[in-house]
Design a protein around this motif. Sequence first.
Motif, PDB file in Angstrom:
ATOM      1  N   GLN A  86       0.744  -1.374  -0.023  1.00  0.00           N
ATOM      2  CA  GLN A  86      -0.034   0.065   0.162  1.00  0.00           C
ATOM      3  C   GLN A  86       1.095   1.117  -0.064  1.00  0.00           C
ATOM      4  O   GLN A  86       0.726   2.269  -0.389  1.00  0.00           O
ATOM      5  N   PHE A  87       1.965   1.289   0.765  1.00  0.00           N
ATOM      6  CA  PHE A  87       2.922   2.427   0.753  1.00  0.00           C
ATOM      7  C   PHE A  87       3.462   2.739  -0.567  1.00  0.00           C
ATOM      8  O   PHE A  87       3.696   3.750  -0.927  1.00  0.00           O
ATOM      9  N   ALA A  88       3.874   1.361  -1.285  1.00  0.00           N
ATOM     10  CA  ALA A  88       4.279   1.606  -2.765  1.00  0.00           C
ATOM     11  C   ALA A  88       3.242   2.207  -3.510  1.00  0.00           C
ATOM     12  O   ALA A  88       3.587   3.366  -4.469  1.00  0.00           O
ATOM     13  N   PHE A  89       2.178   1.945  -3.516  1.00  0.00           N
ATOM     14  CA  PHE A  89       1.105   2.476  -4.446  1.00  0.00           C
ATOM     15  C   PHE A  89       0.997   4.129  -3.655  1.00  0.00           C
ATOM     16  O   PHE A  89       0.489   4.809  -4.712  1.00  0.00           O
ATOM     17  N   GLY A  90       1.064   4.403  -2.673  1.00  0.00           N
ATOM     18  CA  GLY A  90       0.960   5.686  -2.083  1.00  0.00           C
ATOM     19  C   GLY A  90       1.919   6.510  -2.719  1.00  0.00           C
ATOM     20  O   GLY A  90       1.529   7.842  -2.997  1.00  0.00           O
ATOM     21  N   ILE A  91       3.173   6.032  -2.907  1.00  0.00           N
ATOM     22  CA  ILE A  91       4.021   6.901  -3.680  1.00  0.00           C
ATOM     23  C   ILE A  91       3.729   7.320  -5.161  1.00  0.00           C
ATOM     24  O   ILE A  91       3.879   8.477  -5.452  1.00  0.00           O
ATOM     25  N   VAL A  92       3.163   6.070  -5.658  1.00  0.00           N
ATOM     26  CA  VAL A  92       2.780   6.551  -7.164  1.00  0.00           C
ATOM     27  C   VAL A  92       1.399   7.407  -7.098  1.00  0.00           C
ATOM     28  O   VAL A  92       1.451   8.473  -7.965  1.00  0.00           O
ATOM     29  N   VAL A  93       0.633   7.417  -6.069  1.00  0.00           N
ATOM     30  CA  VAL A  93      -0.350   8.470  -6.033  1.00  0.00           C
ATOM     31  C   VAL A  93      -0.074   9.763  -5.843  1.00  0.00           C
ATOM     32  O   VAL A  93      -0.100  10.706  -6.224  1.00  0.00           O
ATOM     33  N   PHE A  94       1.311   9.879  -4.957  1.00  0.00           N
ATOM     34  CA  PHE A  94       1.998  11.156  -4.613  1.00  0.00           C
ATOM     35  C   PHE A  94       2.531  11.687  -5.924  1.00  0.00           C
ATOM     36  O   PHE A  94       2.307  12.789  -6.092  1.00  0.00           O
ATOM     37  N   LEU A  95       3.087  11.021  -6.671  1.00  0.00           N
ATOM     38  CA  LEU A  95       3.656  11.216  -8.020  1.00  0.00           C
ATOM     39  C   LEU A  95       2.750  12.006  -8.840  1.00  0.00           C
ATOM     40  O   LEU A  95       2.879  13.035  -9.584  1.00  0.00           O
ATOM     41  N   PHE A  96       1.633  11.183  -9.146  1.00  0.00           N
ATOM     42  CA  PHE A  96       0.439  11.676  -9.809  1.00  0.00           C
ATOM     43  C   PHE A  96      -0.212  13.040  -9.424  1.00  0.00           C
ATOM     44  O   PHE A  96      -0.296  13.854 -10.069  1.00  0.00           O
ATOM     45  N   GLY A  97      -0.042  13.234  -7.925  1.00  0.00           N
ATOM     46  CA  GLY A  97      -0.478  14.481  -7.476  1.00  0.00           C
ATOM     47  C   GLY A  97       0.564  15.677  -7.978  1.00  0.00           C
ATOM     48  O   GLY A  97       0.080  16.499  -8.150  1.00  0.00           O
ATOM     49  N   ILE A  98       1.629  15.371  -7.897  1.00  0.00           N
ATOM     50  CA  ILE A  98       2.806  16.282  -8.340  1.00  0.00           C
ATOM     51  C   ILE A  98       2.597  16.883  -9.663  1.00  0.00           C
ATOM     52  O   ILE A  98       2.768  17.987 -10.212  1.00  0.00           O
ATOM     53  N   VAL A  99       2.402  15.732 -10.733  1.00  0.00           N
ATOM     54  CA  VAL A  99       1.996  16.054 -11.699  1.00  0.00           C
ATOM     55  C   VAL A  99       0.994  16.770 -12.456  1.00  0.00           C
ATOM     56  O   VAL A  99       0.884  17.920 -12.909  1.00  0.00           O
ATOM     57  N   ALA A 100      -0.209  16.521 -11.572  1.00  0.00           N
ATOM     58  CA  ALA A 100      -1.268  17.111 -11.639  1.00  0.00           C
ATOM     59  C   ALA A 100      -1.106  18.690 -11.072  1.00  0.00           C
ATOM     60  O   ALA A 100      -1.610  19.548 -11.769  1.00  0.00           O
ATOM     61  N   PHE A 101      -0.376  18.943 -10.092  1.00  0.00           N
ATOM     62  CA  PHE A 101      -0.021  20.227  -9.815  1.00  0.00           C
ATOM     63  C   PHE A 101       0.481  21.071 -10.557  1.00  0.00           C
ATOM     64  O   PHE A 101       0.525  22.163 -10.773  1.00  0.00           O
ATOM     65  N   VAL A 102       1.778  20.423 -11.113  1.00  0.00           N
ATOM     66  CA  VAL A 102       2.445  21.124 -12.029  1.00  0.00           C
ATOM     67  C   VAL A 102       1.768  21.503 -13.177  1.00  0.00           C
ATOM     68  O   VAL A 102       1.848  22.688 -13.762  1.00  0.00           O
ATOM     69  N   VAL A 103       0.789  20.493 -14.014  1.00  0.00           N
ATOM     70  CA  VAL A 103      -0.020  20.978 -15.093  1.00  0.00           C
ATOM     71  C   VAL A 103      -1.005  22.050 -14.585  1.00  0.00           C
ATOM     72  O   VAL A 103      -1.099  22.707 -15.449  1.00  0.00           O
ATOM     73  N   GLY A 104      -1.291  21.914 -13.596  1.00  0.00           N
ATOM     74  CA  GLY A 104      -2.664  22.852 -12.963  1.00  0.00           C
ATOM     75  C   GLY A 104      -1.630  24.425 -12.780  1.00  0.00           C
ATOM     76  O   GLY A 104      -2.355  25.463 -13.507  1.00  0.00           O
ATOM     77  N   ILE A 105      -0.650  24.320 -12.390  1.00  0.00           N
ATOM     78  CA  ILE A 105       0.079  25.762 -12.185  1.00  0.00           C
ATOM     79  C   ILE A 105       0.454  26.112 -13.454  1.00  0.00           C
ATOM     80  O   ILE A 105       0.087  27.509 -13.552  1.00  0.00           O
ATOM     81  N   GLY A 106       1.010  25.442 -14.402  1.00  0.00           N
ATOM     82  CA  GLY A 106       1.553  25.849 -15.227  1.00  0.00           C
ATOM     83  C   GLY A 106       0.583  26.290 -16.351  1.00  0.00           C
ATOM     84  O   GLY A 106       0.512  27.434 -17.286  1.00  0.00           O
ATOM     85  N   GLY A 107      -0.585  25.562 -16.457  1.00  0.00           N
ATOM     86  CA  GLY A 107      -1.831  25.692 -17.172  1.00  0.00           C
ATOM     87  C   GLY A 107      -2.301  27.152 -16.803  1.00  0.00           C
ATOM     88  O   GLY A 107      -2.852  27.941 -17.465  1.00  0.00           O
ATOM     89  N   ALA A 108      -2.293  27.386 -15.597  1.00  0.00           N
ATOM     90  CA  ALA A 108      -3.038  28.591 -15.054  1.00  0.00           C
ATOM     91  C   ALA A 108      -2.082  29.769 -15.410  1.00  0.00           C
ATOM     92  O   ALA A 108      -2.775  30.918 -15.735  1.00  0.00           O
ATOM     93  N   GLY A 109      -0.901  29.631 -15.390  1.00  0.00           N
ATOM     94  CA  GLY A 109       0.119  30.808 -15.883  1.00  0.00           C
ATOM     95  C   GLY A 109      -0.227  31.031 -17.263  1.00  0.00           C
ATOM     96  O   GLY A 109      -0.125  31.966 -17.455  1.00  0.00           O
ATOM     97  N   ALA A 110      -0.154  30.074 -18.171  1.00  0.00           N
ATOM     98  CA  ALA A 110      -0.266  30.177 -19.242  1.00  0.00           C
ATOM     99  C   ALA A 110      -1.476  30.957 -19.809  1.00  0.00           C
ATOM    100  O   ALA A 110      -2.041  31.778 -20.722  1.00  0.00           O
TER     101      ALA A 110
END
Length: 288
Positions: A103-127
């Motif tokens: 479950q911890f391993a999958f938690g890391i995957v979820v965390f990475l997807f969260g970072i990707v979504a955050f980066v995409v959202g912030i970058g898109g908002a700036g654009a």
Amino acid sequence: MAVLSSLRTALGSLVSNPVLFVASFLIGLVTLPQSALSLLGIPLAPTLLQLVTYFITPFLLAGLIGMAIEAQADGTAFGTLTREGKENYVPLLLGTLLRTAIQFAFGIVVFLFGIVAFVVGIGGAGAISEGGLDPGALLGSLGLVFVAFLLFAVLPYLVVMVLIQFFPVAIVAEDRDVIEAFKRSYGVVRSNVLPTVGYSIVSFGVALIAAAPVTAFTLSRTLSQIQSAGAGGTTPTGGGFGGAGAGSLSLFSPVEVVIISAMTLVLTTVLLAFQQSYAVAFFQAVRD
């Protein structure tokens, strides 16, 4: 059909052996303090208690499973709890640790997807603010991230959890070690995919329906307290969140915590006894 016949077997064993509820009540009682302290907003203590209960619960769970096995044969007694707990504590604890690692391993995957979504959202908002990106394109990018999250995180997690869900029963019922129990659970599920899906839906559906009153009460009180605090007022008991005094981190008053804790204890007692009895009945019905 194994799903329905196992359900009847489980319900029949619960009716004829109400002592099973005593075992599940003990598990609920052990986990109760940490949930109550969490609701009260007390820091650190719930985490420390969770560590303690993490190492106690496998003993009680092994005992409950052993009692469920006996109940579906020729009846059980409370003494089985301690006997099966002693005999199967170590492998069940190790199995729980292994499941937690997965479950911890999958938690890391979820965390990475969260970072990707955050980066995409912030970058898109700036654009968008600079006029270089259409809002629809941003929503489309976030949608792709969400779909990828479902396909590469949520779905694999659910599949793995379904495949290994019977390892506690395999440990107690067949006296297997940790690795053998995980392999046994995988083999049973792989050989009975459709029945296992049906079993999982029934088990999850019962849990969802049973938890609905507690969830609805907790959610309604949470939203009410947040709205009250957001409006600049105090809770009905005064003193900000939860009425436990200024600066309290709790959204609930002590009386509300008692109510939620009592409801949770009843829910755990009934639901855990049912789930383990149902798991035992289904596993024994399809394992051969």
